[in-house]
Design an enzyme around this catalytic site. Structure first.
Site, PDB file in Angstrom:
ATOM      1  N   ALA A 175      -3.429  -8.048  -1.171  1.00  0.00           N
ATOM      2  CA  ALA A 175      -2.866  -7.078  -2.116  1.00  0.00           C
ATOM      3  C   ALA A 175      -3.936  -6.684  -3.128  1.00  0.00           C
ATOM      4  O   ALA A 175      -3.982  -5.537  -3.588  1.00  0.00           O
ATOM      5  CB  ALA A 175      -1.668  -7.690  -2.824  1.00  0.00           C
ATOM      6  N   CYS A 224      -4.602 -12.514   3.801  1.00  0.00           N
ATOM      7  CA  CYS A 224      -4.892 -13.594   2.843  1.00  0.00           C
ATOM      8  C   CYS A 224      -5.452 -14.843   3.532  1.00  0.00           C
ATOM      9  O   CYS A 224      -4.744 -15.833   3.747  1.00  0.00           O
ATOM     10  CB  CYS A 224      -3.681 -13.964   2.009  1.00  0.00           C
ATOM     11  SG  CYS A 224      -4.226 -14.962   0.587  1.00  0.00           S
ATOM     12  N   ASP A 283      -3.656  -3.689   5.122  1.00  0.00           N
ATOM     13  CA  ASP A 283      -3.860  -4.610   6.249  1.00  0.00           C
ATOM     14  C   ASP A 283      -3.942  -3.930   7.615  1.00  0.00           C
ATOM     15  O   ASP A 283      -4.475  -4.516   8.558  1.00  0.00           O
ATOM     16  CB  ASP A 283      -2.708  -5.629   6.300  1.00  0.00           C
ATOM     17  CG  ASP A 283      -2.647  -6.517   5.074  1.00  0.00           C
ATOM     18  OD1 ASP A 283      -3.548  -6.420   4.214  1.00  0.00           O
ATOM     19  OD2 ASP A 283      -1.688  -7.317   4.969  1.00  0.00           O
ATOM     20  N   GLY A 329       0.814  -1.223   0.000  1.00  0.00           N
ATOM     21  CA  GLY A 329       0.000   0.000   0.000  1.00  0.00           C
ATOM     22  C   GLY A 329       0.844   1.267   0.000  1.00  0.00           C
ATOM     23  O   GLY A 329       0.578   2.196  -0.778  1.00  0.00           O
ATOM     24  N   CYS A 355      -9.024 -13.563  -3.738  1.00  0.00           N
ATOM     25  CA  CYS A 355      -8.139 -14.577  -3.203  1.00  0.00           C
ATOM     26  C   CYS A 355      -7.995 -15.688  -4.244  1.00  0.00           C
ATOM     27  O   CYS A 355      -8.938 -16.450  -4.467  1.00  0.00           O
ATOM     28  CB  CYS A 355      -8.741 -15.129  -1.901  1.00  0.00           C
ATOM     29  SG  CYS A 355      -7.562 -16.139  -1.018  1.00  0.00           S
ATOM     30  N   LYS A 395      -7.997  -9.042   4.000  1.00  0.00           N
ATOM     31  CA  LYS A 395      -6.758  -8.273   3.871  1.00  0.00           C
ATOM     32  C   LYS A 395      -5.856  -8.893   2.798  1.00  0.00           C
ATOM     33  O   LYS A 395      -5.219  -9.920   3.048  1.00  0.00           O
ATOM     34  CB  LYS A 395      -6.034  -8.226   5.214  1.00  0.00           C
ATOM     35  CG  LYS A 395      -6.823  -7.497   6.302  1.00  0.00           C
ATOM     36  CD  LYS A 395      -6.077  -7.493   7.617  1.00  0.00           C
ATOM     37  CE  LYS A 395      -6.886  -6.902   8.758  1.00  0.00           C
ATOM     38  NZ  LYS A 395      -7.293  -5.509   8.591  1.00  0.00           N
TER      39      LYS A 395
HETATM   40  P1  FAD Z   1       2.667  -4.881   3.809  1.00  0.00           P
HETATM   41  O1  FAD Z   1       2.834  -5.091   2.347  1.00  0.00           O
HETATM   42  O2  FAD Z   1       2.884  -6.030   4.708  1.00  0.00           O
HETATM   43  O3  FAD Z   1       3.594  -3.663   4.201  1.00  0.00           O
HETATM   44  C1  FAD Z   1       3.703  -3.152   5.499  1.00  0.00           C
HETATM   45  C2  FAD Z   1       5.030  -2.421   5.577  1.00  0.00           C
HETATM   46  O4  FAD Z   1       5.080  -1.671   6.772  1.00  0.00           O
HETATM   47  C3  FAD Z   1       6.231  -3.381   5.596  1.00  0.00           C
HETATM   48  O5  FAD Z   1       7.097  -3.076   4.539  1.00  0.00           O
HETATM   49  C4  FAD Z   1       6.853  -3.161   6.955  1.00  0.00           C
HETATM   50  O6  FAD Z   1       8.261  -3.259   6.939  1.00  0.00           O
HETATM   51  C5  FAD Z   1       6.384  -1.749   7.268  1.00  0.00           C
HETATM   52  N1  FAD Z   1       6.351  -1.473   8.705  1.00  0.00           N
HETATM   53  C6  FAD Z   1       5.957  -2.279   9.712  1.00  0.00           C
HETATM   54  N2  FAD Z   1       6.132  -1.675  10.896  1.00  0.00           N
HETATM   55  C7  FAD Z   1       6.630  -0.444  10.614  1.00  0.00           C
HETATM   56  C8  FAD Z   1       7.023   0.653  11.416  1.00  0.00           C
HETATM   57  N3  FAD Z   1       6.957   0.623  12.750  1.00  0.00           N
HETATM   58  N4  FAD Z   1       7.470   1.768  10.785  1.00  0.00           N
HETATM   59  C9  FAD Z   1       7.549   1.824   9.424  1.00  0.00           C
HETATM   60  N5  FAD Z   1       7.217   0.808   8.633  1.00  0.00           N
HETATM   61  C10 FAD Z   1       6.756  -0.311   9.224  1.00  0.00           C
HETATM   62  N6  FAD Z   1      -2.711 -11.021  -1.263  1.00  0.00           N
HETATM   63  C11 FAD Z   1      -3.340 -11.192  -2.468  1.00  0.00           C
HETATM   64  O7  FAD Z   1      -3.907 -10.244  -2.995  1.00  0.00           O
HETATM   65  N7  FAD Z   1      -3.355 -12.395  -3.106  1.00  0.00           N
HETATM   66  C12 FAD Z   1      -2.727 -13.461  -2.604  1.00  0.00           C
HETATM   67  O8  FAD Z   1      -2.732 -14.524  -3.208  1.00  0.00           O
HETATM   68  C13 FAD Z   1      -2.044 -13.324  -1.353  1.00  0.00           C
HETATM   69  N8  FAD Z   1      -1.381 -14.372  -0.796  1.00  0.00           N
HETATM   70  C14 FAD Z   1      -0.635 -14.199   0.335  1.00  0.00           C
HETATM   71  C15 FAD Z   1       0.091 -15.270   0.838  1.00  0.00           C
HETATM   72  C16 FAD Z   1       0.901 -15.110   1.948  1.00  0.00           C
HETATM   73  C17 FAD Z   1       1.662 -16.293   2.477  1.00  0.00           C
HETATM   74  C18 FAD Z   1       1.004 -13.833   2.569  1.00  0.00           C
HETATM   75  C19 FAD Z   1       1.922 -13.634   3.741  1.00  0.00           C
HETATM   76  C20 FAD Z   1       0.267 -12.772   2.092  1.00  0.00           C
HETATM   77  C21 FAD Z   1      -0.575 -12.941   0.979  1.00  0.00           C
HETATM   78  N9  FAD Z   1      -1.346 -11.893   0.482  1.00  0.00           N
HETATM   79  C22 FAD Z   1      -2.048 -12.059  -0.709  1.00  0.00           C
HETATM   80  C23 FAD Z   1      -1.565 -10.680   1.296  1.00  0.00           C
HETATM   81  C24 FAD Z   1      -0.799  -9.463   0.838  1.00  0.00           C
HETATM   82  O9  FAD Z   1       0.561  -9.750   0.686  1.00  0.00           O
HETATM   83  C25 FAD Z   1      -0.982  -8.355   1.855  1.00  0.00           C
HETATM   84  O10 FAD Z   1      -2.361  -8.190   2.121  1.00  0.00           O
HETATM   85  C26 FAD Z   1      -0.426  -7.027   1.357  1.00  0.00           C
HETATM   86  O11 FAD Z   1       0.948  -7.128   1.114  1.00  0.00           O
HETATM   87  C27 FAD Z   1      -0.713  -5.939   2.373  1.00  0.00           C
HETATM   88  O12 FAD Z   1      -0.069  -4.755   2.032  1.00  0.00           O
HETATM   89  P2  FAD Z   1       0.183  -3.631   3.150  1.00  0.00           P
HETATM   90  O13 FAD Z   1       0.802  -2.489   2.458  1.00  0.00           O
HETATM   91  O14 FAD Z   1      -1.053  -3.416   3.932  1.00  0.00           O
HETATM   92  O15 FAD Z   1       1.207  -4.338   4.142  1.00  0.00           O
HETATM   93  C1  UQ1 Z   2      -5.176  -7.957  -8.220  1.00  0.00           C
HETATM   94  O1  UQ1 Z   2      -5.443  -6.859  -8.689  1.00  0.00           O
HETATM   95  C2  UQ1 Z   2      -4.021  -8.131  -7.417  1.00  0.00           C
HETATM   96  O2  UQ1 Z   2      -3.168  -7.078  -7.214  1.00  0.00           O
HETATM   97  C3  UQ1 Z   2      -2.227  -6.905  -8.216  1.00  0.00           C
HETATM   98  C4  UQ1 Z   2      -3.744  -9.347  -6.842  1.00  0.00           C
HETATM   99  O3  UQ1 Z   2      -2.706  -9.402  -5.980  1.00  0.00           O
HETATM  100  C5  UQ1 Z   2      -1.665 -10.151  -6.194  1.00  0.00           C
HETATM  101  C6  UQ1 Z   2      -4.574 -10.478  -7.091  1.00  0.00           C
HETATM  102  O4  UQ1 Z   2      -4.297 -11.570  -6.585  1.00  0.00           O
HETATM  103  C7  UQ1 Z   2      -5.727 -10.314  -7.933  1.00  0.00           C
HETATM  104  C8  UQ1 Z   2      -6.565 -11.510  -8.226  1.00  0.00           C
HETATM  105  C9  UQ1 Z   2      -6.030  -9.079  -8.467  1.00  0.00           C
HETATM  106  C10 UQ1 Z   2      -7.251  -8.868  -9.324  1.00  0.00           C
HETATM  107  C11 UQ1 Z   2      -6.911  -8.848 -10.770  1.00  0.00           C
HETATM  108  C12 UQ1 Z   2      -7.570  -9.495 -11.753  1.00  0.00           C
HETATM  109  C13 UQ1 Z   2      -7.131  -9.337 -13.161  1.00  0.00           C
HETATM  110  C14 UQ1 Z   2      -8.706 -10.387 -11.502  1.00  0.00           C
END
Ligand code: FAD
Ligand code: UQ1
Length: 449
Positions: free
Chosen positions: A344, A196, A334, A48, A377, A342
């Site tokens: 990506a 996730c 998240d 994010g 998902c 929660k």
């Molecule tokens: P994050 O990307 O986790 O970023 C948070 C950031 O904040 C980190 O870089 C961290 O270092 C930083 N931070 C933490 N504490 C501090 C602090 N005190 N000060 C400054 N910075 C700090 N999503 C999907 O869409 N599809 C999937 O198939 C999927 N599969 C997943 C499978 C696994 C095993 C995992 C672990 C996640 C999966 N996700 C999936 C979820 C997805 O990765 C997260 O929902 C997404 O990355 C959340 O983004 P964010 O920016 O909220 O948090």
């Molecule tokens: C999506 O936009 C996205 O972010 C790039 C994901 O994270 C990895 C996804 O898993 C999915 C499914 C989407 C949605 C995109 C399409 C084309 C269905």
């Protein structure tokens, strides 16, 4: 009337915050230190935070945007399921943080340690105070392995204990799947919100297939021990997953929460959450292999700040993503209390809303664009199959493709494995992909959705 009240209170809060901001530099004793001040401060440079930095830094110009992020490496976490399954490597999922942040922004390589939204400041671990006009909180969710007795030490003792949720353990998973010979292969789901929600079971389907490939499946009992009472929160996909589970002879034990691991005895202790059989009751199960999804929470630093609700997550309006109290603060991903799964993918749905609404607020206007809760998902069910779940706040399917996505498909597996990583690095992070709303409308032209 209510709208006028909201408008007034939004403006008032903003003015109040900015006044605090301008007066703070005279009132604090810390002003003798070198203080930095930014138009936009982003805390967290994960999915994010990086997306928002790439949307605003080129627009606002050099020196106007800063990102506080402690890590040198940015990970595409959705790939970790594939890393655990031996399909990708951990290196495939990483890029240097400096390469994903925009060149116009300042990267503050520290941890945020405290927030004072009344003074519009964030303090970092090394004691620096950073001022902002606008703040975006994007700190992700915290992994709490230590809430399970015996962890994290047990991970070092037992090569058959793994977890795809951490870079420390994800590379153990595929090795363990290849060493497994016989017994219980247990996959857990904790009693807290997680990121996730499909990931705890995706790795189970890969494991089950890997055991068949290796000829050890008939000696394995594959078990999903979940704290939840359902396999997935959206009925359409839950029904599809239950068919997969039945076909693959997987045992699901609902309302079972992992509380202790005893690696010496290869025992896992589960608390029974089912009130009919009695809370506090425990059950000890022998494991040969176990994949642990840890309990999670909002980051401690946030939980101790004025920015959160009772749950500890950043308290934003679920539609506008603006903080409910501090109108110059927004949240994404998240770390927020937005009631959607929660992921990506959810961030892809949120980032366009935040871009538009933060810009409106910067211009002195009210946020207008509304997030519908879109999340997705990709439920990998094997080495060549995936059910692509997509849904909104109400849990209604919101499918992009004009086909039934509630069935296992090879095409969706390739989308997850080959297309999504490219979309992430090239389009989402750079600020060009704002979710599949437009492609969905185009693909459903003339159809009902
Ligand atoms: P994050 O990307 O986790 O970023 C948070 C950031 O904040 C980190 O870089 C961290 O270092 C930083 N931070 C933490 N504490 C501090 C602090 N005190 N000060 C400054 N910075 C700090 N999503 C999907 O869409 N599809 C999937 O198939 C999927 N599969 C997943 C499978 C696994 C095993 C995992 C672990 C996640 C999966 N996700 C999936 C979820 C997805 O990765 C997260 O929902 C997404 O990355 C959340 O983004 P964010 O920016 O909220 O948090
Ligand atoms: C999506 O936009 C996205 O972010 C790039 C994901 O994270 C990895 C996804 O898993 C999915 C499914 C989407 C949605 C995109 C399409 C084309 C269905």
């Amino acid at each position: 009337m209510a709208a006028a009240g909201k408008l007034f209170s939004g403006r008032f809060q903003l003015l109040k915050s900015l006044n605090h901001h301008s007066s703070a530099k005279f009132s604090t004793g810390r002003h003798l230190c070198a203080q930095k001040s930014y138009e936009l401060l982003i805390v967290g440079g994960g999915t994010g935070g990086t997306v928002i930095a790439n949307k605003f830094a080129p627009k606002l110009g050099s020196g106007k945007v800063a990102v506080i992020e402690p890590s040198d490496t940015h990970y595409y976490q959705p790939m970790w399921t594939l890393v655990g399954g031996g399909i990708k490597t951990l290196e495939d999922s990483s890029r240097p943080t400096k390469n994903v942040l925009p060149k116009q922004c300042d990267w503050i390589k520290q941890k945020a340690a405290s927030f004072d939204p009344h003074k519009c400041t964030v303090t970092t671990d090394n004691g620096d105070e950073i001022k902002y006009q606008y703040l975006v909180v994007a700190m992700g969710i915290q992994l709490n392995y230590n809430k399970i007795k015996g962890l994290p030490e047990a991970f070092d003792e037992d090569p058959m204990l793994t977890s795809n949720y951490s870079t420390d353990y994800v590379t153990k998973t595929y090795k363990a799947l290849n060493e497994f010979q016989a017994g219980n292969a247990i996959f857990t789901f904790p009693n807290t919100p997680i990121k996730c929600a499909g990931a705890p079971q995706k790795i189970m389907y890969l494991a089950e297939e890997r055991f068949r490939q290796r000829g050890v499946r008939d000696k394995a009992t594959v078990m999903f021990n979940t704290s939840l009472g359902v396999i997935f929160g959206v009925k359409k996909y839950a029904d599809a997953l239950l068919k997969v589970i039945e076909k693959r002879d997987i045992k699901v034990n609902y309302k079972k929460n992992l509380i202790e691991v005893r690696p010496g005895k290869k025992e896992a202790v589960f608390e029974n959450l089912d009130s009919t059989t009695g809370l506090g009751e425990t059950q000890t199960v022998q494991y040969s292999f176990m994949h642990i999804t840890p309990p999670m929470s909002a980051p401690d630093v946030l939980r101790n700040s004025p920015l959160v609700d009772q749950s500890g997550f950043v308290n934003v309006n679920k539609n506008t993503l603006q903080h409910v109290e501090f109108s110059n603060v927004f949240g994404i991903g998240d770390c927020t209390n937005v009631p959607t799964s929660k992921t990506a993918a959810a961030i892809s749905g949120q980032c366009g809303v935040l871009r538009k609404n933060l810009w409106e607020v910067m211009q002195g206007r009210e946020p207008e664009k509304e997030y519908n809760g879109y999340t997705s998902c990709p439920l990998i069910t094997g080495y060549k199959s995936c059910i692509l779940a997509e849904f909104d706040f109400a849990g209604n399917p919101l499918e992009t493709f004009p086909i039934n996505q509630g069935v296992e498909r090879r095409s969706m597996f390739h989308m997850k494995k080959d297309v999504m990583p490219q979309m992430y690095w090239k389009f989402l992070l750079n600020g060009y992909w704002e979710g599949p709303d437009i492609p969905r409308k185009i693909m459903h032209l003339g159809l009902s959705q």
